[in-house]
Write a protein that holds these residues in place. Structure first.
Motif, PDB file in Angstrom:
ATOM      1  N   VAL A 179       0.833  -1.202   0.000  1.00  0.00           N
ATOM      2  CA  VAL A 179       0.000   0.000   0.000  1.00  0.00           C
ATOM      3  C   VAL A 179       0.873   1.260   0.000  1.00  0.00           C
ATOM      4  CG1 VAL A 179      -1.654   1.323   1.379  1.00  0.00           C
ATOM      5  CG2 VAL A 179      -2.030  -1.099   0.981  1.00  0.00           C
ATOM      6  N   ALA A 180       2.003   1.198   0.707  1.00  0.00           N
ATOM      7  CA  ALA A 180       2.912   2.350   0.714  1.00  0.00           C
ATOM      8  C   ALA A 180       3.406   2.625  -0.714  1.00  0.00           C
ATOM      9  CB  ALA A 180       4.087   2.084   1.653  1.00  0.00           C
ATOM     10  N   VAL A 197      12.921   1.959   4.382  1.00  0.00           N
ATOM     11  CA  VAL A 197      13.882   1.524   5.394  1.00  0.00           C
ATOM     12  C   VAL A 197      13.124   0.814   6.506  1.00  0.00           C
ATOM     13  CG1 VAL A 197      13.851   3.812   6.456  1.00  0.00           C
ATOM     14  CG2 VAL A 197      15.659   2.236   7.045  1.00  0.00           C
ATOM     15  N   ASN A 198      13.659  -0.336   6.869  1.00  0.00           N
ATOM     16  CA  ASN A 198      13.039  -1.099   7.949  1.00  0.00           C
ATOM     17  C   ASN A 198      13.732  -0.722   9.253  1.00  0.00           C
ATOM     18  OD1 ASN A 198      12.300  -2.985   9.851  1.00  0.00           O
ATOM     19  ND2 ASN A 198      12.082  -4.604   8.328  1.00  0.00           N
ATOM     20  N   HIS A 235      12.587  14.669  -3.212  1.00  0.00           N
ATOM     21  CA  HIS A 235      11.578  14.757  -4.281  1.00  0.00           C
ATOM     22  C   HIS A 235      10.795  13.460  -4.470  1.00  0.00           C
ATOM     23  CE1 HIS A 235      13.199  18.606  -5.116  1.00  0.00           C
ATOM     24  NE2 HIS A 235      14.392  18.107  -5.413  1.00  0.00           N
ATOM     25  N   GLY A 236      10.918  12.571  -3.520  1.00  0.00           N
ATOM     26  CA  GLY A 236      10.161  11.324  -3.590  1.00  0.00           C
ATOM     27  C   GLY A 236       9.533  11.018  -2.245  1.00  0.00           C
ATOM     28  N   THR A 237       9.475   9.709  -1.929  1.00  0.00           N
ATOM     29  CA  THR A 237       8.792   9.254  -0.727  1.00  0.00           C
ATOM     30  C   THR A 237       9.749   8.428   0.121  1.00  0.00           C
ATOM     31  OG1 THR A 237       6.769   9.078  -2.034  1.00  0.00           O
ATOM     32  CG2 THR A 237       6.783   7.930   0.076  1.00  0.00           C
ATOM     33  N   LEU A 238       9.731   8.667   1.431  1.00  0.00           N
ATOM     34  CA  LEU A 238      10.514   7.842   2.340  1.00  0.00           C
ATOM     35  C   LEU A 238       9.540   7.007   3.161  1.00  0.00           C
ATOM     36  CD1 LEU A 238      13.277   7.064   3.556  1.00  0.00           C
ATOM     37  CD2 LEU A 238      12.980   8.901   5.201  1.00  0.00           C
ATOM     38  N   PHE A 239       9.734   5.695   3.124  1.00  0.00           N
ATOM     39  CA  PHE A 239       8.835   4.783   3.833  1.00  0.00           C
ATOM     40  C   PHE A 239       9.550   4.224   5.058  1.00  0.00           C
ATOM     41  CE2 PHE A 239       7.147   0.230   3.921  1.00  0.00           C
ATOM     42  CZ  PHE A 239       6.065   0.560   4.720  1.00  0.00           C
ATOM     43  N   ARG A 277       8.186  13.107   1.135  1.00  0.00           N
ATOM     44  CA  ARG A 277       6.884  12.719   1.675  1.00  0.00           C
ATOM     45  C   ARG A 277       7.107  11.492   2.557  1.00  0.00           C
ATOM     46  NH1 ARG A 277       1.713  10.971  -0.551  1.00  0.00           N
ATOM     47  NH2 ARG A 277       0.307  11.320   1.184  1.00  0.00           N
ATOM     48  N   LEU A 278       6.530  11.528   3.748  1.00  0.00           N
ATOM     49  CA  LEU A 278       6.756  10.436   4.685  1.00  0.00           C
ATOM     50  C   LEU A 278       5.584   9.482   4.756  1.00  0.00           C
ATOM     51  CD1 LEU A 278       8.333  11.713   7.984  1.00  0.00           C
ATOM     52  CD2 LEU A 278       9.333  10.222   6.263  1.00  0.00           C
TER      53      LEU A 278
END
Ligand SMILES: Nc1ncnc2c1ncn2[C@@H]1O[C@H](COP(=O)(O)OP(=O)(O)OP(=O)(O)O)[C@@H](O)[C@H]1O
Ligand SMILES: [Mg+2]
Length: 457
Positions: A179-180, A197-198, A235-239, A277-278
Protein backbone atom coordinates in the motif's frame (compact mmCIF):
# COMPACT_ATOMS: atom_id res chain seq x y z
CA UNK A 1 -27.81 5.10 -13.00
CA UNK A 2 -26.42 2.88 -15.67
CA UNK A 3 -27.15 0.96 -18.85
CA UNK A 4 -27.08 -2.71 -17.85
CA UNK A 5 -26.95 -5.67 -20.22
CA UNK A 6 -28.74 -8.68 -18.71
CA UNK A 7 -28.23 -12.07 -20.30
CA UNK A 8 -30.17 -15.14 -19.16
CA UNK A 9 -32.05 -17.75 -21.15
CA UNK A 10 -34.71 -18.16 -18.43
CA UNK A 11 -37.37 -15.71 -19.50
CA UNK A 12 -38.92 -15.21 -16.07
CA UNK A 13 -35.68 -14.49 -14.31
CA UNK A 14 -34.46 -12.21 -17.10
CA UNK A 15 -37.63 -10.15 -16.95
CA UNK A 16 -37.60 -10.04 -13.18
CA UNK A 17 -34.01 -8.79 -13.16
CA UNK A 18 -34.75 -6.12 -15.73
CA UNK A 19 -37.77 -4.93 -13.77
CA UNK A 20 -35.87 -4.82 -10.49
CA UNK A 21 -32.98 -2.93 -12.05
CA UNK A 22 -35.29 -0.48 -13.78
CA UNK A 23 -37.16 0.07 -10.52
CA UNK A 24 -33.80 1.19 -9.16
CA UNK A 25 -33.43 3.74 -11.94
CA UNK A 26 -31.20 1.79 -14.34
CA UNK A 27 -31.82 1.17 -18.02
CA UNK A 28 -31.62 -2.43 -19.18
CA UNK A 29 -30.93 -4.36 -22.35
CA UNK A 30 -32.02 -7.98 -22.35
CA UNK A 31 -30.40 -10.88 -24.17
CA UNK A 32 -32.02 -14.32 -24.19
CA UNK A 33 -28.95 -16.13 -25.48
CA UNK A 34 -25.19 -15.91 -25.52
CA UNK A 35 -25.19 -15.04 -29.20
CA UNK A 36 -27.57 -12.16 -28.64
CA UNK A 37 -25.45 -10.92 -25.74
CA UNK A 38 -22.33 -10.98 -27.93
CA UNK A 39 -24.13 -8.93 -30.57
CA UNK A 40 -25.41 -6.39 -28.03
CA UNK A 41 -22.00 -6.08 -26.39
CA UNK A 42 -20.64 -4.77 -29.66
CA UNK A 43 -23.57 -2.73 -30.83
CA UNK A 44 -25.35 -1.30 -27.82
CA UNK A 45 -24.20 1.11 -25.16
CA UNK A 46 -23.68 -0.78 -21.87
CA UNK A 47 -21.85 -0.06 -18.66
CA UNK A 48 -22.38 -3.26 -16.72
CA UNK A 49 -22.87 -6.84 -17.89
CA UNK A 50 -24.83 -9.37 -15.85
CA UNK A 51 -24.77 -12.80 -17.40
CA UNK A 52 -25.76 -16.30 -16.46
CA UNK A 53 -22.93 -18.82 -16.55
CA UNK A 54 -24.90 -21.63 -18.22
CA UNK A 55 -26.45 -20.58 -21.47
CA UNK A 56 -27.72 -22.94 -24.16
CA UNK A 57 -25.49 -21.67 -26.95
CA UNK A 58 -22.37 -19.73 -25.95
CA UNK A 59 -21.07 -20.09 -22.36
CA UNK A 60 -21.38 -17.18 -19.95
CA UNK A 61 -17.59 -17.21 -19.59
CA UNK A 62 -17.30 -16.67 -23.34
CA UNK A 63 -19.61 -13.65 -23.06
CA UNK A 64 -17.56 -12.38 -20.14
CA UNK A 65 -14.31 -12.76 -22.07
CA UNK A 66 -15.66 -10.84 -25.04
CA UNK A 67 -16.94 -8.08 -22.76
CA UNK A 68 -13.50 -7.78 -21.18
CA UNK A 69 -11.85 -7.65 -24.61
CA UNK A 70 -14.17 -4.90 -25.74
CA UNK A 71 -14.12 -2.86 -22.55
CA UNK A 72 -11.72 -4.05 -19.84
CA UNK A 73 -12.68 -1.25 -17.47
CA UNK A 74 -16.41 -2.03 -17.49
CA UNK A 75 -17.54 -4.36 -14.72
CA UNK A 76 -19.32 -7.68 -15.14
CA UNK A 77 -21.28 -9.92 -12.78
CA UNK A 78 -21.76 -13.62 -13.27
CA UNK A 79 -24.82 -15.52 -12.07
CA UNK A 80 -24.69 -19.19 -11.44
CA UNK A 81 -26.79 -21.90 -9.88
CA UNK A 82 -23.72 -24.08 -9.54
CA UNK A 83 -21.44 -21.81 -7.57
CA UNK A 84 -18.44 -23.88 -6.76
CA UNK A 85 -15.35 -22.16 -5.49
CA UNK A 86 -13.55 -23.32 -8.64
CA UNK A 87 -16.10 -21.58 -10.87
CA UNK A 88 -15.77 -18.47 -8.78
CA UNK A 89 -12.02 -18.47 -9.28
CA UNK A 90 -12.37 -18.96 -13.02
CA UNK A 91 -14.95 -16.17 -13.20
CA UNK A 92 -12.77 -13.80 -11.21
CA UNK A 93 -9.77 -14.72 -13.34
CA UNK A 94 -11.75 -13.92 -16.45
CA UNK A 95 -12.41 -10.52 -14.96
CA UNK A 96 -15.85 -10.88 -13.38
CA UNK A 97 -16.16 -8.44 -10.56
CA UNK A 98 -18.40 -10.65 -8.47
CA UNK A 99 -20.70 -13.62 -8.84
CA UNK A 100 -24.25 -14.10 -7.67
CA UNK A 101 -25.27 -17.52 -6.55
CA UNK A 102 -28.81 -18.47 -7.61
CA UNK A 103 -31.23 -18.13 -5.99
CA UNK A 104 -30.38 -14.66 -4.75
CA UNK A 105 -32.63 -11.96 -3.40
CA UNK A 106 -32.99 -8.53 -4.95
CA UNK A 107 -31.08 -6.93 -2.07
CA UNK A 108 -28.06 -9.00 -2.98
CA UNK A 109 -28.48 -8.07 -6.61
CA UNK A 110 -28.69 -4.34 -5.89
CA UNK A 111 -25.72 -4.50 -3.58
CA UNK A 112 -23.58 -6.35 -6.12
CA UNK A 113 -24.66 -3.97 -8.89
CA UNK A 114 -23.88 -0.90 -6.78
CA UNK A 115 -20.44 -2.23 -5.92
CA UNK A 116 -19.67 -3.22 -9.49
CA UNK A 117 -20.68 0.19 -10.80
CA UNK A 118 -18.63 1.89 -8.14
CA UNK A 119 -15.63 -0.24 -9.08
CA UNK A 120 -16.21 0.55 -12.75
CA UNK A 121 -16.26 4.26 -11.95
CA UNK A 122 -13.02 3.91 -10.00
CA UNK A 123 -11.40 2.05 -12.87
CA UNK A 124 -12.45 4.69 -15.37
CA UNK A 125 -11.15 7.36 -13.06
CA UNK A 126 -7.90 5.42 -12.81
CA UNK A 127 -7.57 5.09 -16.55
CA UNK A 128 -8.16 8.79 -16.85
CA UNK A 129 -5.60 9.65 -14.19
CA UNK A 130 -3.11 7.21 -15.63
CA UNK A 131 -3.49 8.65 -19.09
CA UNK A 132 -3.13 12.11 -17.64
CA UNK A 133 0.04 11.19 -15.81
CA UNK A 134 1.31 8.81 -18.48
CA UNK A 135 1.87 6.32 -15.70
CA UNK A 136 1.13 2.69 -15.11
CA UNK A 137 -1.42 2.19 -12.36
CA UNK A 138 0.40 1.01 -9.29
CA UNK A 139 -2.89 -0.43 -8.04
CA UNK A 140 -2.92 -3.19 -10.61
CA UNK A 141 -0.62 -5.11 -8.31
CA UNK A 142 -2.98 -4.99 -5.36
CA UNK A 143 -5.85 -7.42 -5.17
CA UNK A 144 -8.75 -6.00 -3.24
CA UNK A 145 -12.39 -6.73 -4.11
CA UNK A 146 -13.57 -6.79 -0.51
CA UNK A 147 -15.33 -3.79 0.92
CA UNK A 148 -12.57 -3.36 3.50
CA UNK A 149 -9.76 -3.29 0.96
CA UNK A 150 -11.61 -1.13 -1.51
CA UNK A 151 -12.16 1.37 1.23
CA UNK A 152 -8.44 1.36 2.09
CA UNK A 153 -7.44 1.79 -1.55
CA UNK A 154 -9.88 4.62 -2.06
CA UNK A 155 -8.53 6.44 1.01
CA UNK A 156 -4.98 5.72 -0.16
CA UNK A 157 -5.77 7.27 -3.53
CA UNK A 158 -7.19 10.35 -1.91
CA UNK A 159 -4.24 10.70 0.44
CA UNK A 160 -1.89 10.27 -2.53
CA UNK A 161 -3.10 13.56 -3.99
CA UNK A 162 -1.56 15.39 -1.05
CA UNK A 163 1.76 15.33 0.78
CA UNK A 164 0.14 14.32 4.07
CA UNK A 165 2.05 11.79 6.16
CA UNK A 166 0.30 8.44 6.27
CA UNK A 167 0.59 5.81 8.97
CA UNK A 168 -0.31 2.37 7.67
CA UNK A 169 -1.26 -0.07 10.40
CA UNK A 170 -2.24 -3.71 10.28
CA UNK A 171 -1.12 -7.17 11.25
CA UNK A 172 1.98 -8.70 9.76
CA UNK A 173 1.57 -9.73 6.13
CA UNK A 174 -1.54 -7.63 5.41
CA UNK A 175 0.16 -5.68 2.62
CA UNK A 176 1.36 -2.52 4.35
CA UNK A 177 4.42 -2.12 2.19
CA UNK A 178 2.42 -2.79 -0.95
CA UNK A 179 0.00 0.00 0.00
CA UNK A 180 2.91 2.35 0.71
CA UNK A 181 4.24 1.73 -2.79
CA UNK A 182 0.75 2.21 -4.15
CA UNK A 183 0.43 5.63 -2.52
CA UNK A 184 3.78 6.66 -3.92
CA UNK A 185 2.82 5.35 -7.37
CA UNK A 186 -0.45 7.29 -7.39
CA UNK A 187 1.12 10.48 -6.10
CA UNK A 188 2.66 13.41 -7.89
CA UNK A 189 6.02 12.07 -6.70
CA UNK A 190 5.70 8.81 -8.67
CA UNK A 191 8.62 9.74 -10.90
CA UNK A 192 10.79 10.47 -7.87
CA UNK A 193 12.45 7.83 -5.70
CA UNK A 194 10.64 5.50 -3.29
CA UNK A 195 13.05 4.70 -0.49
CA UNK A 196 12.09 2.10 2.11
CA UNK A 197 13.88 1.52 5.39
CA UNK A 198 13.04 -1.10 7.95
CA UNK A 199 13.66 0.62 11.28
CA UNK A 200 13.71 -2.72 13.09
CA UNK A 201 16.37 -4.23 10.85
CA UNK A 202 19.04 -1.52 11.14
CA UNK A 203 21.25 -1.82 14.25
CA UNK A 204 20.50 0.93 16.75
CA UNK A 205 23.96 2.46 16.48
CA UNK A 206 23.72 2.83 12.72
CA UNK A 207 20.19 3.99 12.12
CA UNK A 208 20.90 7.68 12.61
CA UNK A 209 23.64 7.75 9.99
CA UNK A 210 21.56 5.51 7.75
CA UNK A 211 18.72 8.04 7.80
CA UNK A 212 20.52 11.35 8.03
CA UNK A 213 23.89 10.42 6.51
CA UNK A 214 27.35 11.05 7.91
CA UNK A 215 30.43 13.04 7.17
CA UNK A 216 33.65 11.31 6.22
CA UNK A 217 35.47 10.29 9.41
CA UNK A 218 32.44 10.92 11.63
CA UNK A 219 33.05 7.56 13.32
CA UNK A 220 35.23 4.50 12.84
CA UNK A 221 34.25 2.96 9.55
CA UNK A 222 32.84 6.17 8.09
CA UNK A 223 35.38 6.15 5.30
CA UNK A 224 33.39 8.33 2.99
CA UNK A 225 30.66 10.92 3.11
CA UNK A 226 27.22 9.34 2.93
CA UNK A 227 24.12 11.36 2.15
CA UNK A 228 21.59 9.19 4.02
CA UNK A 229 18.12 8.00 3.09
CA UNK A 230 16.30 11.30 3.64
CA UNK A 231 18.51 12.87 1.01
CA UNK A 232 18.19 9.84 -1.27
CA UNK A 233 14.42 10.22 -1.06
CA UNK A 234 14.54 13.91 -2.00
CA UNK A 235 11.58 14.76 -4.28
CA UNK A 236 10.16 11.32 -3.59
CA UNK A 237 8.79 9.25 -0.73
CA UNK A 238 10.51 7.84 2.34
CA UNK A 239 8.83 4.78 3.83
CA UNK A 240 9.71 4.16 7.48
CA UNK A 241 8.69 0.55 8.01
CA UNK A 242 8.23 -0.81 11.55
CA UNK A 243 8.41 2.70 12.92
CA UNK A 244 7.22 1.38 16.29
CA UNK A 245 10.66 -0.14 16.79
CA UNK A 246 12.67 3.09 16.65
CA UNK A 247 14.50 3.93 19.89
CA UNK A 248 13.35 7.02 21.78
CA UNK A 249 16.59 8.92 21.15
CA UNK A 250 16.11 8.61 17.44
CA UNK A 251 12.44 9.55 17.68
CA UNK A 252 13.46 12.99 18.96
CA UNK A 253 15.75 13.48 15.97
CA UNK A 254 13.14 12.20 13.57
CA UNK A 255 10.62 14.65 14.97
CA UNK A 256 12.91 17.56 14.18
CA UNK A 257 13.46 16.44 10.62
CA UNK A 258 9.78 15.75 10.12
CA UNK A 259 8.86 19.21 11.40
CA UNK A 260 11.53 21.20 9.64
CA UNK A 261 12.50 19.01 6.71
CA UNK A 262 16.15 19.79 7.44
CA UNK A 263 18.74 17.05 7.89
CA UNK A 264 22.11 17.27 9.53
CA UNK A 265 24.50 14.39 8.79
CA UNK A 266 26.19 12.70 11.73
CA UNK A 267 29.47 14.47 12.45
CA UNK A 268 28.79 17.00 9.73
CA UNK A 269 28.37 20.72 9.85
CA UNK A 270 25.44 22.50 8.29
CA UNK A 271 22.01 21.28 7.39
CA UNK A 272 20.38 20.47 4.15
CA UNK A 273 16.73 20.85 3.31
CA UNK A 274 14.88 17.92 1.82
CA UNK A 275 11.55 17.63 0.05
CA UNK A 276 10.31 14.24 1.21
CA UNK A 277 6.88 12.72 1.67
CA UNK A 278 6.76 10.44 4.69
CA UNK A 279 4.92 7.15 4.93
CA UNK A 280 5.25 4.88 7.94
CA UNK A 281 4.00 1.45 8.88
CA UNK A 282 3.68 -0.58 12.03
CA UNK A 283 1.96 -3.69 13.30
CA UNK A 284 2.11 -2.33 16.85
CA UNK A 285 -0.48 -0.34 18.68
CA UNK A 286 1.28 3.02 18.79
CA UNK A 287 -1.37 4.59 21.01
CA UNK A 288 -0.56 2.00 23.60
CA UNK A 289 3.18 2.49 23.08
CA UNK A 290 2.63 6.22 23.55
CA UNK A 291 0.71 5.67 26.77
CA UNK A 292 3.51 3.42 27.98
CA UNK A 293 6.11 6.08 27.17
CA UNK A 294 7.79 4.00 24.45
CA UNK A 295 6.74 6.23 21.61
CA UNK A 296 6.67 10.03 21.48
CA UNK A 297 3.19 11.40 21.22
CA UNK A 298 4.28 14.46 19.23
CA UNK A 299 5.96 12.23 16.64
CA UNK A 300 2.88 10.03 16.45
CA UNK A 301 0.71 13.04 15.59
CA UNK A 302 3.17 14.14 12.93
CA UNK A 303 3.29 10.80 11.13
CA UNK A 304 -0.34 9.87 11.70
CA UNK A 305 -1.99 12.68 9.77
CA UNK A 306 -3.85 10.02 7.81
CA UNK A 307 -4.29 6.54 9.23
CA UNK A 308 -4.89 3.56 7.00
CA UNK A 309 -5.74 0.34 8.77
CA UNK A 310 -5.37 -2.79 6.67
CA UNK A 311 -7.92 -5.39 7.71
CA UNK A 312 -6.58 -8.87 8.44
CA UNK A 313 -7.30 -11.40 5.70
CA UNK A 314 -9.82 -13.30 7.85
CA UNK A 315 -11.98 -10.17 7.84
CA UNK A 316 -12.03 -9.98 4.05
CA UNK A 317 -12.38 -13.50 2.79
CA UNK A 318 -13.87 -12.28 -0.48
CA UNK A 319 -10.30 -11.44 -1.51
CA UNK A 320 -9.07 -15.01 -1.08
CA UNK A 321 -10.13 -16.54 -4.45
CA UNK A 322 -8.58 -13.75 -6.45
CA UNK A 323 -5.41 -13.58 -4.36
CA UNK A 324 -5.06 -17.37 -4.62
CA UNK A 325 -5.52 -17.21 -8.39
CA UNK A 326 -2.90 -14.47 -8.62
CA UNK A 327 -0.39 -16.46 -6.56
CA UNK A 328 -1.01 -19.67 -8.49
CA UNK A 329 -0.24 -17.85 -11.69
CA UNK A 330 2.87 -16.25 -10.24
CA UNK A 331 4.37 -19.42 -8.78
CA UNK A 332 3.32 -21.70 -11.63
CA UNK A 333 5.22 -19.36 -13.92
CA UNK A 334 8.19 -19.36 -11.59
CA UNK A 335 8.33 -23.17 -11.48
CA UNK A 336 7.46 -23.59 -15.17
CA UNK A 337 4.31 -25.59 -14.34
CA UNK A 338 0.89 -25.52 -15.92
CA UNK A 339 -1.79 -25.36 -13.26
CA UNK A 340 -5.46 -25.65 -14.19
CA UNK A 341 -6.71 -24.67 -10.77
CA UNK A 342 -7.69 -25.88 -7.35
CA UNK A 343 -10.02 -28.70 -6.53
CA UNK A 344 -13.08 -27.28 -4.82
CA UNK A 345 -12.03 -28.91 -1.50
CA UNK A 346 -8.77 -27.00 -1.62
CA UNK A 347 -10.56 -23.73 -2.27
CA UNK A 348 -12.96 -24.47 0.60
CA UNK A 349 -10.03 -24.95 2.95
CA UNK A 350 -8.37 -21.79 1.72
CA UNK A 351 -11.58 -19.87 2.26
CA UNK A 352 -11.95 -21.16 5.81
CA UNK A 353 -8.44 -20.90 7.14
CA UNK A 354 -7.75 -18.32 9.84
CA UNK A 355 -4.51 -16.81 8.41
CA UNK A 356 -2.59 -15.47 11.37
CA UNK A 357 0.09 -14.57 8.79
CA UNK A 358 -2.43 -12.92 6.47
CA UNK A 359 -1.74 -12.52 2.73
CA UNK A 360 1.87 -13.57 3.11
CA UNK A 361 0.69 -16.85 4.66
CA UNK A 362 -1.79 -17.42 1.84
CA UNK A 363 0.95 -16.85 -0.71
CA UNK A 364 3.25 -19.32 1.05
CA UNK A 365 0.47 -21.90 1.21
CA UNK A 366 -0.28 -21.51 -2.47
CA UNK A 367 3.38 -21.64 -3.42
CA UNK A 368 3.85 -24.86 -1.44
CA UNK A 369 0.72 -26.35 -2.95
CA UNK A 370 1.75 -25.43 -6.49
CA UNK A 371 5.08 -27.14 -5.97
CA UNK A 372 3.27 -30.36 -5.00
CA UNK A 373 0.74 -30.53 -7.85
CA UNK A 374 0.14 -33.61 -9.92
CA UNK A 375 -1.37 -33.28 -13.42
CA UNK A 376 -1.87 -29.56 -13.06
CA UNK A 377 -4.48 -29.69 -10.31
CA UNK A 378 -3.91 -28.62 -6.75
CA UNK A 379 -5.35 -31.34 -4.53
CA UNK A 380 -6.03 -31.50 -0.81
CA UNK A 381 -2.84 -33.44 0.04
CA UNK A 382 -0.84 -30.45 -1.11
CA UNK A 383 -2.03 -28.38 1.84
CA UNK A 384 -0.41 -28.65 5.26
CA UNK A 385 -2.47 -30.71 7.68
CA UNK A 386 -3.43 -27.78 9.88
CA UNK A 387 -5.02 -26.00 6.96
CA UNK A 388 -7.17 -28.85 5.69
CA UNK A 389 -10.86 -28.54 6.37
CA UNK A 390 -12.44 -29.46 9.61
CA UNK A 391 -9.75 -27.72 11.60
CA UNK A 392 -11.34 -24.85 13.42
CA UNK A 393 -9.37 -21.79 14.30
CA UNK A 394 -7.93 -22.41 17.72
CA UNK A 395 -8.35 -18.90 19.04
CA UNK A 396 -12.08 -19.03 18.58
CA UNK A 397 -12.71 -22.21 20.56
CA UNK A 398 -15.97 -21.64 22.37
CA UNK A 399 -15.50 -21.08 26.08
CA UNK A 400 -18.56 -20.84 28.31
CA UNK A 401 -18.95 -17.33 29.62
CA UNK A 402 -17.59 -16.64 33.10
CA UNK A 403 -17.77 -13.15 34.55
CA UNK A 404 -14.23 -12.15 35.54
CA UNK A 405 -13.84 -11.19 39.18
CA UNK A 406 -12.91 -7.66 38.28
CA UNK A 407 -16.04 -7.30 36.09
CA UNK A 408 -15.92 -6.38 32.42
CA UNK A 409 -17.01 -3.84 29.83
CA UNK A 410 -20.19 -5.58 28.71
CA UNK A 411 -20.77 -3.39 25.65
CA UNK A 412 -17.31 -4.14 24.32
CA UNK A 413 -17.66 -7.81 25.18
CA UNK A 414 -20.97 -8.08 23.34
CA UNK A 415 -19.57 -6.24 20.34
CA UNK A 416 -16.72 -8.70 20.21
CA UNK A 417 -19.10 -11.62 20.52
CA UNK A 418 -21.23 -10.22 17.73
CA UNK A 419 -18.22 -9.76 15.47
CA UNK A 420 -17.05 -13.27 16.15
CA UNK A 421 -20.51 -14.79 15.56
CA UNK A 422 -20.92 -12.97 12.25
CA UNK A 423 -17.44 -13.87 11.19
CA UNK A 424 -17.97 -17.53 11.97
CA UNK A 425 -21.39 -17.58 10.32
CA UNK A 426 -19.90 -16.12 7.15
CA UNK A 427 -17.16 -18.66 7.26
CA UNK A 428 -19.58 -21.55 7.67
CA UNK A 429 -21.70 -20.27 4.80
CA UNK A 430 -18.67 -19.63 2.63
CA UNK A 431 -19.29 -15.95 2.41
CA UNK A 432 -23.01 -16.05 1.57
CA UNK A 433 -24.51 -13.22 3.58
CA UNK A 434 -28.06 -14.45 2.98
CA UNK A 435 -27.36 -17.81 4.56
CA UNK A 436 -25.18 -16.36 7.32
CA UNK A 437 -28.03 -14.01 8.27
CA UNK A 438 -30.42 -16.98 8.41
CA UNK A 439 -28.03 -18.88 10.61
CA UNK A 440 -28.04 -16.01 13.11
CA UNK A 441 -31.78 -15.47 12.89
CA UNK A 442 -31.43 -12.01 11.37
CA UNK A 443 -32.87 -10.44 8.27
CA UNK A 444 -30.41 -9.96 5.44
CA UNK A 445 -30.81 -6.23 5.83
CA UNK A 446 -29.91 -6.24 9.55
CA UNK A 447 -26.98 -8.53 8.92
CA UNK A 448 -25.62 -6.32 6.19
CA UNK A 449 -26.07 -3.20 8.30
CA UNK A 450 -24.24 -4.67 11.28
CA UNK A 451 -21.49 -6.07 9.09
CA UNK A 452 -21.00 -2.65 7.56
CA UNK A 453 -20.75 -1.15 11.03
CA UNK A 454 -18.21 -3.72 12.11
CA UNK A 455 -16.10 -3.22 9.01
CA UNK A 456 -16.14 0.50 9.52
CA UNK A 457 -14.83 0.24 13.07
N1 LIG B 1 -3.80 -7.12 -1.60
C1 LIG B 1 -2.72 -7.79 -2.05
N2 LIG B 1 -2.64 -8.15 -3.34
C2 LIG B 1 -1.58 -8.84 -3.79
N3 LIG B 1 -0.54 -9.19 -3.03
C3 LIG B 1 -0.55 -8.85 -1.73
C4 LIG B 1 -1.65 -8.12 -1.18
N4 LIG B 1 -1.39 -7.89 0.12
C5 LIG B 1 -0.20 -8.46 0.38
N5 LIG B 1 0.32 -9.04 -0.73
C6 LIG B 1 1.59 -9.77 -0.80
O1 LIG B 1 1.80 -10.36 0.46
C7 LIG B 1 3.14 -10.20 0.90
C8 LIG B 1 3.17 -9.41 2.19
O2 LIG B 1 2.84 -8.04 1.94
P1 LIG B 1 3.62 -6.83 2.63
O3 LIG B 1 5.09 -7.12 2.70
O4 LIG B 1 3.22 -5.58 1.95
O5 LIG B 1 3.00 -6.95 4.10
P2 LIG B 1 3.30 -6.12 5.41
O6 LIG B 1 1.99 -5.72 5.96
O7 LIG B 1 4.29 -5.06 5.10
O8 LIG B 1 3.92 -7.23 6.35
P3 LIG B 1 4.95 -7.07 7.59
O9 LIG B 1 4.19 -6.41 8.71
O10 LIG B 1 5.26 -8.49 7.93
O11 LIG B 1 6.09 -6.28 7.11
C9 LIG B 1 3.86 -9.52 -0.24
O12 LIG B 1 4.48 -10.49 -1.03
C10 LIG B 1 2.78 -8.82 -1.00
O13 LIG B 1 3.10 -8.68 -2.35
MG1 LIG C 1 6.24 -4.85 5.77
Amino acid sequence: MAEILVCDDETNLRELLCLALEANGHRTLAAASGAEALRLLEQAPWELLITDLRLPDVSGLEVLRRAKELAPERPALLMTAFASAATAVTAMKEGAFDYLEKPFDMEELHLAVARALEQGALKRENVRLRQAAGERDAGEEIVGVSLGMRRVLELARRAARTDASVLITGESGTGKELVARFIHGCSGRAKGPFVAVNCAAVPEGLIESELFGHAKGAFTGAVAHRPGLFVEADHGTLFLDEIGETPLALQAKLLRVVQERLVRPVGGVGERSVDVRLLAATNRDLMEATAAGRFREDLLYRINVVNLRLPPLRERREDIPLLAARFVEKHARKYGLTIHGFSSEVMDCLLRHHYPGNVRELENLVEGAVALTVDGRVELEALPEGVRCGVRAVDRAATPFRLPEGGLDLEAHLAELEASAMDQALELCQGSKTRAAELLGMSFRTFRYRLGKLMGR
